[in-house]
Design a protein around this motif. Structure first.
Motif, short mmCIF file in Angstrom:
data_model
loop_
_atom_site.label_atom_id
_atom_site.label_comp_id
_atom_site.label_asym_id
_atom_site.label_seq_id
_atom_site.Cartn_x
_atom_site.Cartn_y
_atom_site.Cartn_z
N SER A 101 0.83 -1.21 0.00
CA SER A 101 0.00 0.00 0.00
C SER A 101 0.86 1.26 0.00
N ILE A 102 1.92 1.22 0.81
CA ILE A 102 2.78 2.41 0.92
C ILE A 102 3.54 2.65 -0.38
N ILE A 103 4.08 1.58 -0.96
CA ILE A 103 4.83 1.72 -2.22
C ILE A 103 3.90 2.22 -3.32
N THR A 104 2.68 1.64 -3.37
CA THR A 104 1.72 2.07 -4.39
C THR A 104 1.37 3.55 -4.23
N SER A 105 1.08 3.94 -2.98
CA SER A 105 0.73 5.35 -2.75
C SER A 105 1.91 6.27 -3.04
N ALA A 106 3.15 5.80 -2.71
CA ALA A 106 4.33 6.63 -2.97
C ALA A 106 4.55 6.80 -4.48
N VAL A 107 4.40 5.71 -5.22
CA VAL A 107 4.57 5.79 -6.68
C VAL A 107 3.51 6.70 -7.30
N LEU A 108 2.26 6.51 -6.87
CA LEU A 108 1.19 7.37 -7.39
C LEU A 108 1.44 8.83 -7.04
N SER A 109 1.87 9.07 -5.78
CA SER A 109 2.17 10.45 -5.36
C SER A 109 3.31 11.03 -6.20
N PHE A 110 4.33 10.19 -6.46
CA PHE A 110 5.46 10.65 -7.27
C PHE A 110 5.00 11.05 -8.67
N ILE A 111 4.20 10.19 -9.29
CA ILE A 111 3.72 10.47 -10.66
C ILE A 111 2.85 11.71 -10.68
N ILE A 112 1.91 11.80 -9.71
CA ILE A 112 0.99 12.94 -9.68
C ILE A 112 1.73 14.25 -9.42
N LEU A 113 2.63 14.25 -8.43
CA LEU A 113 3.36 15.47 -8.10
C LEU A 113 4.30 15.87 -9.24
N ARG A 114 4.95 14.87 -9.87
CA ARG A 114 5.85 15.19 -10.97
C ARG A 114 5.08 15.80 -12.15
N ASN A 115 3.95 15.17 -12.47
CA ASN A 115 3.14 15.70 -13.57
C ASN A 115 2.60 17.09 -13.25
N ASN A 116 2.19 17.29 -11.98
CA ASN A 116 1.70 18.61 -11.58
C ASN A 116 2.82 19.65 -11.68
N ALA A 117 4.06 19.22 -11.28
CA ALA A 117 5.19 20.15 -11.36
C ALA A 117 5.47 20.53 -12.82
N LYS A 118 5.41 19.53 -13.71
CA LYS A 118 5.65 19.83 -15.13
C LYS A 118 4.54 20.70 -15.70
N ASP A 119 3.28 20.38 -15.33
CA ASP A 119 2.16 21.21 -15.82
C ASP A 119 2.27 22.63 -15.30
N GLN A 120 2.64 22.75 -14.02
CA GLN A 120 2.78 24.08 -13.44
C GLN A 120 3.92 24.84 -14.10
N SER A 121 5.01 24.08 -14.44
CA SER A 121 6.14 24.71 -15.11
C SER A 121 5.72 25.25 -16.48
N ARG A 122 5.00 24.43 -17.24
CA ARG A 122 4.54 24.87 -18.57
C ARG A 122 3.59 26.05 -18.45
N THR A 123 2.67 25.97 -17.48
CA THR A 123 1.71 27.06 -17.30
C THR A 123 2.41 28.37 -16.93
N ASP A 124 3.37 28.25 -16.02
CA ASP A 124 4.09 29.44 -15.57
C ASP A 124 4.91 30.04 -16.72
N MET A 125 5.54 29.15 -17.51
CA MET A 125 6.33 29.61 -18.65
C MET A 125 5.44 30.32 -19.67
N GLN A 126 4.27 29.74 -19.92
CA GLN A 126 3.34 30.35 -20.88
C GLN A 126 2.86 31.70 -20.38
N ASN A 127 2.51 31.79 -19.11
CA ASN A 127 2.02 33.05 -18.53
C ASN A 127 3.10 34.14 -18.59
N LYS A 128 4.33 33.73 -18.28
CA LYS A 128 5.41 34.73 -18.28
C LYS A 128 5.69 35.24 -19.69
#
Length: 484
Positions: free
Chosen positions: A26-53
């Motif tokens: 359960s912990i490994i699954t939640s950690a992997v999912l958290s990693f994927i979600i946070l990484r994708n959010n970071a990339k999306d936020q990076s693209r959004t911020d770059m576009q806005n700037k």
């Protein structure tokens, strides 16, 4: 460690490992999912911020040029002062090139602009694209991924008039730093969860196997003749409750069967005793009857020897009456054991005192401990020892000196008394009947001595067994629970 303990240990480990495996999964699954979600959010936020700037920078430049129809050559004049304001507001450097890629204007001093000419491949790419070209690179000094962007600047007629270069305007790795920070928190929390899971799984598995081990121990001690079977008190409404109910029902049925068996055994014993008593009483009555009939037939009132004959007849009848009396006394003793009066005694000392009546016998007492304590009735103990030693003494062989050994042992919570002789032994076909109420290998007596010994031993929840070999002797072994 006993076999049952080993099995319980294995079960506890399986439950423990299984519980941990589920937690880790359960912990490994939640950690992997958290990693994927946070990484994708970071990339999306990076693209959004770059576009806005980039949109903010271009909007400021477009606004500055929107007041008139501007050509490429007008840009240095119109943006000469505005470019500093736009760069300060957006906190970013700006370099403007003409449509051929030549340097026009920047908020930086010209001598600080390293790139005076746009690369030909960039011009080609942006002309093909028509909008924007992003140049990604990795800065060893910053240890980060950076993006420089080339964008098309249009006038109010939407005509291309210049290319705008934003050098190093976006650090994509900054968002990954934030991601790694949050992910470190997640790992820390998961480690705490793992530690808590280890502790909780150990407690659960240990409690489960303790309950199973306790139930197994109680079930393994079930004995049809044990009167001290106690029900298991278990108040949890789970799967083990069904096992407890089955056990409690079983010991209740065992108690009923024990009472029924005891009743049947008593009936059988009394029937056998009645037959034996009838036989023993009939034996002296028959000769008494014949003697009386013979005396009556031959009686002569004038016979001068009548007094002697009457006296002889009287002696014979009295002798036979004494036999009947002994039969009645033995039957009475078998019918009811004396009332127990238990007291704490030292078995070693008490048995030695009892054996003093056998002064002419070679009797030796051995004990595993100096003081073996037990709570028992002295009369019961005396009758048990005297009966066994008397039998051993009467079974002595004519061709060797009689030796009788009485051994005492205390093994864990049981007391063992052994009476061993070197007499004539007991034939194998008689061993199974040795404790029967009407069995005897002697010419006199009713054969209830060993039966009474067995009854008294069983009264203390004990057992008695015999092993013998003809012409080598017999060994009687008593095993009783230590009640102290």
């Amino acid at each position: 460690m006993s076999f049952s303990d080993y099995k319980g240990y294995r079960l506890r480990n399986r439950v423990f490992v299984g519980f941990l495996a589920i937690c880790f999964l359960s912990i490994i699954t939640s950690a992997v999912l958290s990693f994927i979600i946070l990484r994708n959010n970071a990339k999306d936020q990076s693209r959004t911020d770059m576009q806005n700037k980039s949109e903010a920078l271009m909007s400021s430049l477009d606004y500055a040029l929107s007041h008139s129809q501007v050509k490429t050559g007008d840009i240095p004049r119109i943006l000469e002062n505005k470019i500093y304001e736009i760069a300060d507001i957006n906190k970013h450097d700006i370099i403007i090139y003409d449509l051929d890629g030549n340097y026009l204007l920047s908020n930086k001093e010209p001598n600080l602009v390293a790139q005076k000419k746009m690369p030909a491949e960039v011009i080609k790419a942006i002309r093909k694209n028509g909008k924007q070209y992003d140049d990604k690179s990795y800065d060893e000094n910053l240890k980060a991924s950076i993006i420089s962007s080339y964008m098309v600047l249009k006038n109010n007629m939407l005509e291309n008039v210049a290319y705008v270069y934003f050098p190093y305007y976006h650090n994509e790795s900054a968002y990954m730093v934030v991601f790694k920070h949050y992910f470190a928190y997640i790992i820390g929390v998961n480690i705490l969860i793992v530690l808590f899971s280890i502790w909780l799984s150990w407690i659960i598995s240990n409690n489960l196997t303790k309950a199973i081990t306790r139930f197994t121990s109680m079930i393994s001690r079930i004995n049809l003749f044990d009167k001290n079977l106690q029900p298991i008190r278990y108040y949890k409404n789970d799967e083990l409750n069904a096992l407890v109910k089955a056990y409690n029902k079983m010991i209740s049925e065992i108690a009923d069967q024990r009472e029924r068996l005891s009743y049947i055994e008593k009936q059988s014993a009394w029937q056998e005793m009645a037959k034996q008593v009838a036989h023993e009483v009939k034996n002296p009555l028959t000769p008494m009857k014949l003697m009386m009939q013979n005396f009556e037939r031959k009686f002569d009132a004038n016979d001068p020897n009548n007094e002697t004959k009457v006296k002889n007849l009287s002696e014979v009848i009295i002798g036979q009456i004494e036999v009947i009396s002994r039969v009645a006394t033995a039957f009475s003793e078998f019918a009811q054991l004396p009332k127990r009066n238990d007291e704490e005694i030292i078995l070693n000392k008490e048995i030695r005192n009892v054996l003093t009546i056998f002064s002419d016998e070679n009797i030796f007492v051995h004990a595993s401990h100096d003081h073996i304590m037990m709570k028992i009735d002295k009369d019961y103990l005396a009758r048990i020892i005297i009966n066994l030693v008397t039998n051993a003494s009467q079974a002595k062989s004519d061709d060797r000196k009689s030796v009788i050994n009485v051994d005492l042992e205390k093994i864990e919570k049981r007391i063992k008394i052994t009476v061993n002789d070197n007499g004539i032994g007991i034939p194998e076909d008689k061993l199974d009947k040795i404790f029967d109420p009407n069995f005897t290998s002697k010419s006199s007596g009713m054969g209830i001595g060993l039966t009474m010994v067995k009854r008294m031993v069983e009264d203390y929840n004990g057992s008695i067994t015999v092993v013998s070999e003809v012409d080598k002797g017999a060994v009687f072994t008593i095993s009783m629970p230590s009640n102290l």
